[in-house]
Design a protein around this motif. Structure first.
Motif, PDB file in Angstrom:
ATOM      1  N   ASP A   9     -20.988 -62.013  46.729  1.00  0.00           N
ATOM      2  CA  ASP A   9     -20.952 -63.451  46.479  1.00  0.00           C
ATOM      3  C   ASP A   9     -22.364 -64.011  46.617  1.00  0.00           C
ATOM      4  N   LEU A  10     -22.673 -65.000  45.784  1.00  0.00           N
ATOM      5  CA  LEU A  10     -23.975 -65.672  45.805  1.00  0.00           C
ATOM      6  C   LEU A  10     -23.776 -67.167  45.962  1.00  0.00           C
ATOM      7  N   GLU A  11     -24.496 -67.769  46.912  1.00  0.00           N
ATOM      8  CA  GLU A  11     -24.502 -69.208  47.126  1.00  0.00           C
ATOM      9  C   GLU A  11     -25.913 -69.724  46.858  1.00  0.00           C
ATOM     10  N   THR A  70     -17.224 -62.993  50.361  1.00  0.00           N
ATOM     11  CA  THR A  70     -17.296 -61.554  50.079  1.00  0.00           C
ATOM     12  C   THR A  70     -16.179 -60.814  50.792  1.00  0.00           C
ATOM     13  N   VAL A  71     -15.986 -61.138  52.062  1.00  0.00           N
ATOM     14  CA  VAL A  71     -14.917 -60.498  52.829  1.00  0.00           C
ATOM     15  C   VAL A  71     -13.554 -60.841  52.220  1.00  0.00           C
ATOM     16  N   THR A 130     -24.375 -61.978  49.599  1.00  0.00           N
ATOM     17  CA  THR A 130     -23.779 -60.981  50.491  1.00  0.00           C
ATOM     18  C   THR A 130     -23.047 -59.947  49.654  1.00  0.00           C
ATOM     19  N   ILE A 131     -23.154 -58.688  50.045  1.00  0.00           N
ATOM     20  CA  ILE A 131     -22.377 -57.629  49.400  1.00  0.00           C
ATOM     21  C   ILE A 131     -21.640 -56.823  50.464  1.00  0.00           C
ATOM     22  N   LEU A 132     -20.565 -56.184  50.048  1.00  0.00           N
ATOM     23  CA  LEU A 132     -19.848 -55.229  50.889  1.00  0.00           C
ATOM     24  C   LEU A 132     -19.800 -53.910  50.142  1.00  0.00           C
ATOM     25  N   MET A 133     -20.195 -52.823  50.810  1.00  0.00           N
ATOM     26  CA  MET A 133     -20.195 -51.494  50.204  1.00  0.00           C
ATOM     27  C   MET A 133     -19.462 -50.536  51.119  1.00  0.00           C
ATOM     28  N   ASP A 134     -18.977 -49.444  50.522  1.00  0.00           N
ATOM     29  CA  ASP A 134     -18.416 -48.389  51.357  1.00  0.00           C
ATOM     30  C   ASP A 134     -19.542 -47.442  51.774  1.00  0.00           C
ATOM     31  N   GLY A 171     -24.115 -56.513  53.797  1.00  0.00           N
ATOM     32  CA  GLY A 171     -25.544 -56.820  53.735  1.00  0.00           C
ATOM     33  C   GLY A 171     -25.729 -58.223  53.195  1.00  0.00           C
ATOM     34  N   THR A 172     -26.412 -59.077  53.952  1.00  0.00           N
ATOM     35  CA  THR A 172     -26.660 -60.454  53.532  1.00  0.00           C
ATOM     36  C   THR A 172     -28.161 -60.676  53.395  1.00  0.00           C
TER      37      THR A 172
END
Length: 513
Positions: free
Chosen positions: A29-31, A61-62, A16-20, A6-7
């Protein structure tokens, strides 16, 4: 195991985050970046700042997920992208290159165009078709400003595209707009039939071709990730990219709001405090657009502050150089120091009231001339007093929005955003409004909403499954004594603006001398 991205493209940064698929946060990560304010009440951003930040936040993030958690890129099944309200949208030429910076939601330059819309179209007609009125906040008035003031740029422009939809185009090569972004332009979107209003476009002499013709639900797959993009950001070619929508709506989704009758405030740089409803809301001066779930039937009715977190950031950057330097040298964060000071100050900041109108104000005040104001200063007041008064000002703004909605808001209110990191601020919101406050467990609500939309859009998750995710923390109950005190301070907050309103207009004119 399967994962989703999700971005969220925000006003001051892209995360952006990555979740299961169980709702567990794996990596993020934040820019960060800044807003361009070349003139008073102007606010714009170059779209490639958003695009580059999006790519970088996704890539990092990846990369973190692969290195730290052993995630394989093939296990990532989709990404949804939400974004700030891009006002006019990005003006793009025939080669899909930006013509000028995008005039974002915060920009309030289109005063004459607002008056033109009221004089030549009329508020009644606008409300009948679009359910929204006329104000520099809306994208259509910004589009008219460009048409009137930048004829060369207007002649080059072929399409207006919101921030998240622009990034989706760059990633997939597909052009689309989600319902929430289309409706939030106001003025030219028919909320009754959920289509562009050809009648109002003709009245404003805006070609229909300048609006994206493919309007999609926020759960729709817009396209697949292009090969060169996939290689650049560490994902696989053809990865489904889901539409997403306006970030404050995505934040509501991240709070688990999928049906009517819930009141939630998404508080970031600005504040959007909204009731989700499947029927007309009686409140006056609210902003209305299709919700990010079941967009044909549910609407997002909101009021809120043009500047919320923005004034706290301004306070930090302008008045806290010593604390910032101390933080750089290994000391506590500026906000931790300020929050500790504010917690020692009684409700009402011992006679201080701040009006948080640092960029004019939108619904329900609707006054571009409104000014940021500190009233009640004395030699006994400290930086802690002033900071607490800034926190209280945003809470007064929320209460004003709630009262403008004029509906039964339920037994508690949901509050999401960076504000939830502050224990003292969470309590202030409860004490000022008189409602129990519930906040998310993770400070990633818009991103979590994107993950949920991506899961539903790809078919990996169902509505029933995401509703079971544990996303909310415990209730924060209001202090009754503080609430009684804040009732009087809120009355003063409203009166001070009323008494100063004409002088604020005079100040605007004085700036032009």
């Amino acid at each position: 195991m399967e994962y989703l991205l999700g971005t969220d493209i925000g006003t001051s940064g892209t995360k952006t985050i990555l979740m299961d698929t169980k709702g567990r946060l794996i990596a993020q990560d934040l820019e960060e970046y800044d807003v361009l304010t070349p003139k008073p009440l102007w606010a714009e951003q170059w779209p490639d700042v958003w695009y580059e930040a999006s790519k970088e936040s996704i890539r990092k993030t990846v990369e973190k997920a692969v290195k730290e958690s052993g995630v394989k890129k093939e296990e990532i099944k989709g990404i949804a992208i939400s974004g700030l309200y891009g006002g006019s949208g990005i003006p793009l030429d025939a080669e899909m290159k930006p013509v000028r910076p995008c005039m974002i939601w915060m920009d309030r330059r289109a005063q004459k165009e607002t008056q033109w819309a009221l004089d030549h179209i009329g508020e009644e007609k606008l409300l009948q078709i679009t359910h929204n009125g006329a104000d520099p906040y809306y994208g259509y008035t910004k589009i008219l400003w460009m048409k009137n003031n930048e004829p060369e740029n207007w002649a080059r422009t072929r399409l207006f595209l919101p921030p998240n939809d622009y990034v989706i185009y760059k990633l997939t090569g597909e052009v689309a707009i989600d319902y929430s972004s289309a409706g939030n332009i106001g003025g030219i979107f028919d909320m009754n039939d959920r289509v562009w209003s050809e009648e109002l476009l003709d009245a404003m002499d805006i070609p229909l071709s300048m609006m994206p013709q493919r309007i999609v639900e926020s759960t729709d797959i817009v396209g697949g990730l292009k090969k060169e993009m996939a290689e650049e950001i560490g994902l696989w070619e053809g990865l489904p990219v889901i539409a997403g929508g306006i970030d404050c709506g995505a934040a509501n989704i991240g709070l688990g709001v999928f049906e009517a009758g819930v009141y939630a405030a998404a508080i970031g740089t600005s504040m959007c405090a909204a009731l989700i409803s499947d029927r007309p809301v009686k409140g006056k001066g609210l902003i209305i657009w299709p919700y990010l779930y079941d967009a044909k039937n549910l609407s997002y009715y909101f009021a809120g502050g043009n500047t919320a977190g923005a004034i706290i950031k301004w306070f930090r950057n302008t008045l806290c150089q010593w604390e910032a330097e101390n933080q750089k040298n290994g000391g506590p964060s500026v906000y931790d120091v300020l929050n500790a000071q504010a917690e020692e100050i009684p409700a009402g900041s011992e006679g201080l009231v701040v009006l948080p109108y640092f960029m004019g104000e939108r619904s329900p005040v609707w006054d571009s001339d409104a000014k940021g104001t500190i009233v009640g200063l004395s030699l006994t007041h400290t930086k802690g007093h002033i900071y607490r008064a800034f926190l209280e000002a945003v809470a007064y703004c929320l209460r004003d929005a709630m009262e403008a909605t004029g509906e039964d808001l339920g037994e508690y209110i949901l509050i999401a955003g960076g504000v939830t990191k502050s224990k003292v601020w969470r309590q202030i919101f409860a004490d000022v409004t008189g409602y129990p406050v519930v906040c998310p467990i993770y400070d990633v609500e818009a991103n979590m909403g994107d993950v949920m939309l991506a899961g539903i859009g790809t078919g990996i998750l169902t509505y029933e499954e995401v509703k079971k995710w544990q996303v909310l923390d415990k209730k924060i109950m209001p202090d009754e004594e503080n609430h009684k005190k804040y009732n009087e301070y809120f009355r003063l907050y409203k009166n001070i603006y009323s008494h100063l309103k004409e002088d604020m207009k005079a100040l605007t004119k004085a700036q032009e001398l």
